[in-house]
Motif scaffolding. Structure first.
Motif, PDB file in Angstrom:
ATOM      1  N   PHE A  10       0.818  -1.465  -0.178  1.00  0.00           N
ATOM      2  CA  PHE A  10       0.162   0.016   0.113  1.00  0.00           C
ATOM      3  C   PHE A  10       0.967   0.967   0.325  1.00  0.00           C
ATOM      4  N   HIS A  11       0.656   2.682  -0.214  1.00  0.00           N
ATOM      5  CA  HIS A  11       1.151   3.814  -0.799  1.00  0.00           C
ATOM      6  C   HIS A  11       0.411   4.923  -0.122  1.00  0.00           C
ATOM      7  N   VAL A  12       0.319   6.028  -0.800  1.00  0.00           N
ATOM      8  CA  VAL A  12      -0.300   7.173  -0.434  1.00  0.00           C
ATOM      9  C   VAL A  12      -0.079   8.411  -1.171  1.00  0.00           C
ATOM     10  N   HIS A  13      -1.163   9.010  -1.714  1.00  0.00           N
ATOM     11  CA  HIS A  13      -1.130  10.713  -2.347  1.00  0.00           C
ATOM     12  C   HIS A  13      -2.051  11.602  -1.914  1.00  0.00           C
ATOM     13  N   THR A  14      -0.770  12.805  -1.216  1.00  0.00           N
ATOM     14  CA  THR A  14      -1.708  13.535  -1.171  1.00  0.00           C
ATOM     15  C   THR A  14      -1.892  15.497  -1.921  1.00  0.00           C
ATOM     16  N   PRO A  15      -2.759  15.526  -2.410  1.00  0.00           N
ATOM     17  CA  PRO A  15      -3.874  14.978  -1.807  1.00  0.00           C
ATOM     18  C   PRO A  15      -4.019  13.994  -2.443  1.00  0.00           C
ATOM     19  N   SER A  16      -5.633  13.422  -2.373  1.00  0.00           N
ATOM     20  CA  SER A  16      -6.157  12.793  -3.028  1.00  0.00           C
ATOM     21  C   SER A  16      -6.066  12.855  -4.470  1.00  0.00           C
ATOM     22  N   GLU A  17      -5.902  11.672  -5.384  1.00  0.00           N
ATOM     23  CA  GLU A  17      -6.591  11.846  -6.586  1.00  0.00           C
ATOM     24  C   GLU A  17      -7.453  11.712  -7.157  1.00  0.00           C
ATOM     25  N   HIS A  18      -7.842  10.737  -6.989  1.00  0.00           N
ATOM     26  CA  HIS A  18      -9.605  10.893  -7.200  1.00  0.00           C
ATOM     27  C   HIS A  18     -10.551  11.451  -6.743  1.00  0.00           C
ATOM     28  N   PHE A  19     -11.488  12.358  -7.072  1.00  0.00           N
ATOM     29  CA  PHE A  19     -12.698  13.047  -6.678  1.00  0.00           C
ATOM     30  C   PHE A  19     -14.051  12.722  -7.116  1.00  0.00           C
ATOM     31  N   VAL A  20     -14.379  13.296  -5.529  1.00  0.00           N
ATOM     32  CA  VAL A  20     -15.974  12.534  -5.002  1.00  0.00           C
ATOM     33  C   VAL A  20     -16.463  14.596  -5.488  1.00  0.00           C
ATOM     34  N   ASP A  21     -17.613  14.441  -6.221  1.00  0.00           N
ATOM     35  CA  ASP A  21     -18.236  15.534  -6.509  1.00  0.00           C
ATOM     36  C   ASP A  21     -17.112  16.441  -6.899  1.00  0.00           C
ATOM     37  N   GLY A  22     -16.266  16.354  -7.528  1.00  0.00           N
ATOM     38  CA  GLY A  22     -15.883  17.867  -8.299  1.00  0.00           C
ATOM     39  C   GLY A  22     -14.807  18.506  -6.943  1.00  0.00           C
ATOM     40  N   LYS A  23     -14.324  17.313  -6.039  1.00  0.00           N
ATOM     41  CA  LYS A  23     -13.158  17.864  -4.620  1.00  0.00           C
ATOM     42  C   LYS A  23     -12.407  17.073  -3.857  1.00  0.00           C
ATOM     43  N   PRO A  24     -11.261  17.432  -4.104  1.00  0.00           N
ATOM     44  CA  PRO A  24     -10.598  15.982  -3.784  1.00  0.00           C
ATOM     45  C   PRO A  24     -10.968  15.326  -2.059  1.00  0.00           C
ATOM     46  N   HIS A  25      -9.666  14.904  -1.249  1.00  0.00           N
ATOM     47  CA  HIS A  25     -10.155  15.149   0.317  1.00  0.00           C
ATOM     48  C   HIS A  25      -8.293  15.099   0.437  1.00  0.00           C
ATOM     49  N   ALA A  26      -8.093  14.866   1.505  1.00  0.00           N
ATOM     50  CA  ALA A  26      -6.769  15.362   2.130  1.00  0.00           C
ATOM     51  C   ALA A  26      -5.904  14.923   1.878  1.00  0.00           C
ATOM     52  N   MET A  27      -6.002  13.136   1.740  1.00  0.00           N
ATOM     53  CA  MET A  27      -4.803  12.131   1.687  1.00  0.00           C
ATOM     54  C   MET A  27      -5.596  10.625   0.726  1.00  0.00           C
ATOM     55  N   GLU A  28      -5.122  10.188   0.296  1.00  0.00           N
ATOM     56  CA  GLU A  28      -5.925   8.545  -0.510  1.00  0.00           C
ATOM     57  C   GLU A  28      -4.718   7.680  -0.570  1.00  0.00           C
ATOM     58  N   LEU A  29      -4.878   6.676   0.020  1.00  0.00           N
ATOM     59  CA  LEU A  29      -4.486   5.537   0.528  1.00  0.00           C
ATOM     60  C   LEU A  29      -4.366   4.348  -0.357  1.00  0.00           C
ATOM     61  N   HIS A  30      -3.644   3.853  -1.021  1.00  0.00           N
ATOM     62  CA  HIS A  30      -4.123   3.032  -1.808  1.00  0.00           C
ATOM     63  C   HIS A  30      -3.463   0.776  -1.745  1.00  0.00           C
ATOM     64  N   MET A  31      -4.387   0.261  -1.587  1.00  0.00           N
ATOM     65  CA  MET A  31      -3.983  -0.662  -1.141  1.00  0.00           C
ATOM     66  C   MET A  31      -3.781  -1.061  -2.756  1.00  0.00           C
ATOM     67  N   VAL A  32      -2.759  -1.846  -2.926  1.00  0.00           N
ATOM     68  CA  VAL A  32      -2.733  -2.578  -4.129  1.00  0.00           C
ATOM     69  C   VAL A  32      -2.421  -4.639  -3.931  1.00  0.00           C
ATOM     70  N   HIS A  33      -3.631  -4.806  -4.842  1.00  0.00           N
ATOM     71  CA  HIS A  33      -4.078  -6.558  -4.893  1.00  0.00           C
ATOM     72  C   HIS A  33      -3.201  -7.096  -6.078  1.00  0.00           C
ATOM     73  N   ALA A  34      -2.244  -8.384  -6.493  1.00  0.00           N
ATOM     74  CA  ALA A  34      -3.096  -8.795  -7.514  1.00  0.00           C
ATOM     75  C   ALA A  34      -3.416 -10.245  -8.077  1.00  0.00           C
ATOM     76  N   ARG A  35      -3.820 -11.151  -8.539  1.00  0.00           N
ATOM     77  CA  ARG A  35      -4.558 -12.309  -8.865  1.00  0.00           C
ATOM     78  C   ARG A  35      -2.926 -12.833  -9.515  1.00  0.00           C
ATOM     79  N   ASP A  36      -3.589 -14.417  -9.441  1.00  0.00           N
ATOM     80  CA  ASP A  36      -2.781 -14.998 -10.012  1.00  0.00           C
ATOM     81  C   ASP A  36      -2.277 -14.798 -11.296  1.00  0.00           C
ATOM     82  N   ASP A  37      -2.981 -14.352 -11.858  1.00  0.00           N
ATOM     83  CA  ASP A  37      -2.366 -14.151 -13.626  1.00  0.00           C
ATOM     84  C   ASP A  37      -2.479 -12.738 -14.084  1.00  0.00           C
TER      85      ASP A  37
END
Length: 257
Positions: free
Chosen positions: A115-142
């Motif tokens: 997992f890793h972090v971004h500030t400010p958030s990368e995704h916006f919700v209804d045109g507004k960012p959040h202070a931070m966004e945390l991404h938990m990265v997962h992978a399938r066997d393929d």
């Protein structure tokens, strides 16, 4: 959200995709950046996929999401120890024991990679960012990638991330620095209670910007304290990719269990 190892060999720039999503070939001299070196507008010169039509992040509009039977995501994280690495683009935390927990999405298992972090958030919700966004990265066997994204706003201190933020200003202040957290972490504690979210197919948010990433966005934000946010921004004042064109995207409702 996410990355590749870039290595200069005999004058040619070779790109090799990596699930680290944020690691650089030269840990102490990143080959791309957000405000210096190669900025987001020029990433396509290094990785052509960054100019694709299904790029992330995007502005999410919950009111416009497709309805019907929500997709299901079941989190199954185990308490585990992490090492945290400043890779020149973000703070990346990797479990010391691989294949320890992950998520099941529509019956398919995705193992937690980091997992890793971004500030400010990368995704916006209804045109507004959040202070931070945390991404938990997962992978399938393929090799298929799925990311669980959680927003954070300023409020009460975040207990689960406390040690990371406490050690950040000194022990993780420069690219190439790495620590092992002394306390185990339960990633499930980073997910809000009674969560709901959105799902769409996009891309890694950093070079190589590979498309086909399954994004699972938690809509209920968690909190970090102003002091914790200041610690992060003392090292990374801004490490968020600008919003990308929505294009022919389908965003659907998702339930987190």
């Amino acid at each position: 959200m996410c990355t590749v190892l870039f290595r200069v060999i005999t004058g040619s720039l070779l790109a090799a995709a990596s699930l680290s999503m944020h690691a650089s070939a030269d840990e102490h001299a990143p080959h791309w950046g957000y405000e210096k070196i190669v900025t987001p507008g020029d990433w396509a010169e290094l990785a052509p996929a960054c100019a694709g039509t299904l790029q992330s992040p995007i502005d999410l509009r919950p009111g416009s999401a497709s309805h019907g039977q929500p997709h299901a995501l079941h989190a199954n994280y185990s308490e585990q120890y992490f090492s945290v690495f400043n890779n020149g683009h973000t703070l990346q935390a990797s479990p010391l024991q691989k294949q320890q927990g992950g998520v099941d999405i529509d019956g398919e298992h995705y193992a937690l990679m980091q997992f890793h972090v971004h500030t400010p958030s990368e995704h916006f919700v209804d045109g507004k960012p959040h202070a931070m966004e945390l991404h938990m990265v997962h992978a399938r066997d393929d090799g298929k990638t799925a990311v669980v994204a959680v927003f954070f706003d300023v409020g009460a201190p975040n207990v689960a991330l406390a040690e990371l933020f406490e050690r950040l200003p000194v022990e993780l202040a420069s690219p190439g620095m790495k620590v092992e957290l002394q306390q185990p972490m339960q990633l499930a504690s980073l997910l809000p209670h009674n969560p709901t979210g959105l799902r769409y197919v996009g891309s890694l948010t950093t070079p190589p910007c590979t498309e086909g990433v399954l994004w699972n966005i938690e809509l209920t934000p968690q909190t970090i304290s102003q002091q914790q946010l200041d610690a992060l921004r003392s090292v990374y004042p801004h490490n968020a990719r600008p919003l990308q064109s929505f294009n022919a995207r389908v965003v659907s409702e998702e339930s987190f269990e």
